[in-house]
Design a protein around this motif. Structure first.
Motif, PDB file in Angstrom:
ATOM      1  N   GLU A 197       6.642  -4.386  -4.944  1.00 34.62           N
ATOM      2  CA  GLU A 197       7.411  -4.746  -3.749  1.00 34.62           C
ATOM      3  C   GLU A 197       7.700  -6.252  -3.780  1.00 34.62           C
ATOM      4  O   GLU A 197       6.774  -7.064  -3.896  1.00 34.62           O
ATOM      5  N   LYS A 254       6.270  -8.177   8.601  1.00 32.64           N
ATOM      6  CA  LYS A 254       5.955  -6.819   8.137  1.00 32.64           C
ATOM      7  C   LYS A 254       6.248  -6.676   6.641  1.00 32.64           C
ATOM      8  O   LYS A 254       5.466  -6.077   5.888  1.00 32.64           O
ATOM      9  N   ARG A 258       3.440  -6.258   3.173  1.00 33.88           N
ATOM     10  CA  ARG A 258       3.517  -5.149   2.220  1.00 33.88           C
ATOM     11  C   ARG A 258       3.831  -5.593   0.793  1.00 33.88           C
ATOM     12  O   ARG A 258       3.593  -4.855  -0.162  1.00 33.88           O
ATOM     13  N   LYS A 285      -1.186  -9.700   1.362  1.00 31.09           N
ATOM     14  CA  LYS A 285      -2.245  -9.033   0.614  1.00 31.09           C
ATOM     15  C   LYS A 285      -2.946 -10.016  -0.329  1.00 31.09           C
ATOM     16  O   LYS A 285      -2.282 -10.834  -0.963  1.00 31.09           O
TER      17      LYS A 285
END
Length: 398
Positions: A197, A254, A258, A285
């Motif tokens: 991503e 958001k 991710r 993350k």
């Protein structure tokens, strides 16, 4: 008997002779010092460009081994017409200095008053002492990365952004490996495995080539920019549809939570805006990667810091940050050729239009790159950033 003629009386009247008015062209003496090899392996002018400049009547003095980091030898420069010198004083005494990175304070001490310097500016690497040194010698400075064409596009960015965009994805791919303390993810789309991503901030040239490269590796991409026109143009220039959005904090947060990779490629009016806050980075993350391509213009991540090729990353809140300002120098020969392609026609035009005085004219693209004129700061963003006095460049045009 009357004589007939196809000419009227006005046609037969003697007229003033119109002479060709030559342009105010000058011959430049250009000095090219060696870049610090530990931070930048690029060279501003290639041997091919030296030959072009010499064919236009200009002279080039280059420091010995200046092109070695980009795989250009002194012999190649000598054959092209340049003078090879080991004397840095001789090179820095030239009235025109052309560099990749801004000159150091030590170099400015050797530069003559009223010299014109061409280089990138790399704002985050400078401080007020640099501008005081320019002012003391009434030096004029032109930032290659500030120069805009008539359409408003940054001339240097159009070429170097292609390299920066592609390399940002390649670097991120390296940093995600376990050998680089990453999460051990392969950048791409492997059967049965969720694809990488990627969040890209900005929709300009860097973003386009970063997105194209990431797509080619099979990643999922989301691009953020406040210009719907740029987002639409980016979408049309890519081989497949991607997710796009305007810069809205909730949606951006958001996406960052991710993503595996975030690439900052936002270009502001000289200074890049900070769009990712420290809080947003804290929510990313652990082991994810930030590549701040905008770091040389301030950076668009609040947590970004300047790093070097020797130590390119820092870790904050478990997130790997890459903040090398001269990212394209990893590919020094390609970047040198791109820089040389930009600088050579600009230097030729600079000479043909009367050098610095001609560059002050509003229709001259070089004017947009002048941030210091005879020691005075003539760029609002630079003056604001370093809290310096600002002078409107147009005051000196007439």
């Amino acid at each position: 008997m009357a004589i007939t003629t196809p000419f009227s009386k006005l046609d037969l009247m003697p007229l003033e002779e119109k002479l060709l008015v030559e342009q105010n062209q000058s011959s430049l003496l250009i000095g090219i010092p060696k870049e610090p090899i530990n931070t930048d392996r690029r060279v501003s002018i290639t041997p091919e460009a030296v030959q072009t400049l010499c064919n236009h009547g200009h002279r080039v003095v280059i420091e010995s081994q200046a092109g070695i980091g980009a795989s250009y030898s002194d012999l190649e420069y000598s054959k092209a017409g340049a003078k090879i010198s080991n004397d840095i004083k001789e090179i820095l005494s030239c009235p025109i200095i052309v560099k990749v990175s801004p000159p150091t304070l030590e170099q400015i001490k050797l530069i003559n008053p009223n010299t014109t310097i061409w280089s990138s500016i790399q704002l985050k690497t400078l401080d007020t002492d640099y501008f005081k040194a320019l002012a003391a010698k009434k030096i004029s400075a032109i930032a290659i990365d500030f120069i805009q064409d008539k359409a408003g596009s940054y001339v240097a960015s159009s070429s170097l952004s292609e390299i920066a965009g592609v390399s940002s994805v390649l670097i991120a791919s390296e940093l995600m490996t376990t050998t680089q303390q990453g999460k051990g993810l392969l950048f791409g789309n492997i059967t049965g495995v969720h694809p990488t991503e990627v969040v890209i901030l900005g929709a300009g040239s860097v973003a386009q080539f970063a997105a194209r490269t990431a797509l080619g590796l099979g990643a999922n991409i989301k691009v953020f920019d406040n210009s719907l026109h740029k987002l639409r143009r980016l979408q049309n220039n890519l081989p497949s549809l991607i997710s796009t959005s305007t810069l809205q904090d909730k949606i951006l947060l958001k996406a960052l939570m991710r993503c595996d990779v975030a690439i900052g490629a936002i270009r502001g009016t000289n200074r890049s805006p900070v769009v990712v806050t420290k809080t947003m980075v804290e929510n990313m993350k652990p082991g994810s990667v930030i590549i701040d391509v905008s770091i040389d213009n301030g950076g668009c991540f609040e947590t970004s810091e300047l790093t070097t090729h020797e130590k390119p990353t820092i870790v904050k809140n478990g997130v790997i940050h890459y903040g090398v300002p001269n990212i394209t120098s990893r590919y020094s020969k390609t970047a040198s050729q791109a820089l040389s392609n930009i600088l050579t026609p600009l230097l030729i035009d600079f000479a043909q239009n009367g050098e610095l005085k001609g560059a002050l004219q509003p229709n001259n693209p070089i004017q947009s790159g002048i941030y210091c004129y005879r020691g005075l700061i003539t760029n609002k963003s630079v003056a604001k950033w370093f809290d310096l006095d600002y002078k409107d460049l147009l005051l000196f045009a007439f």
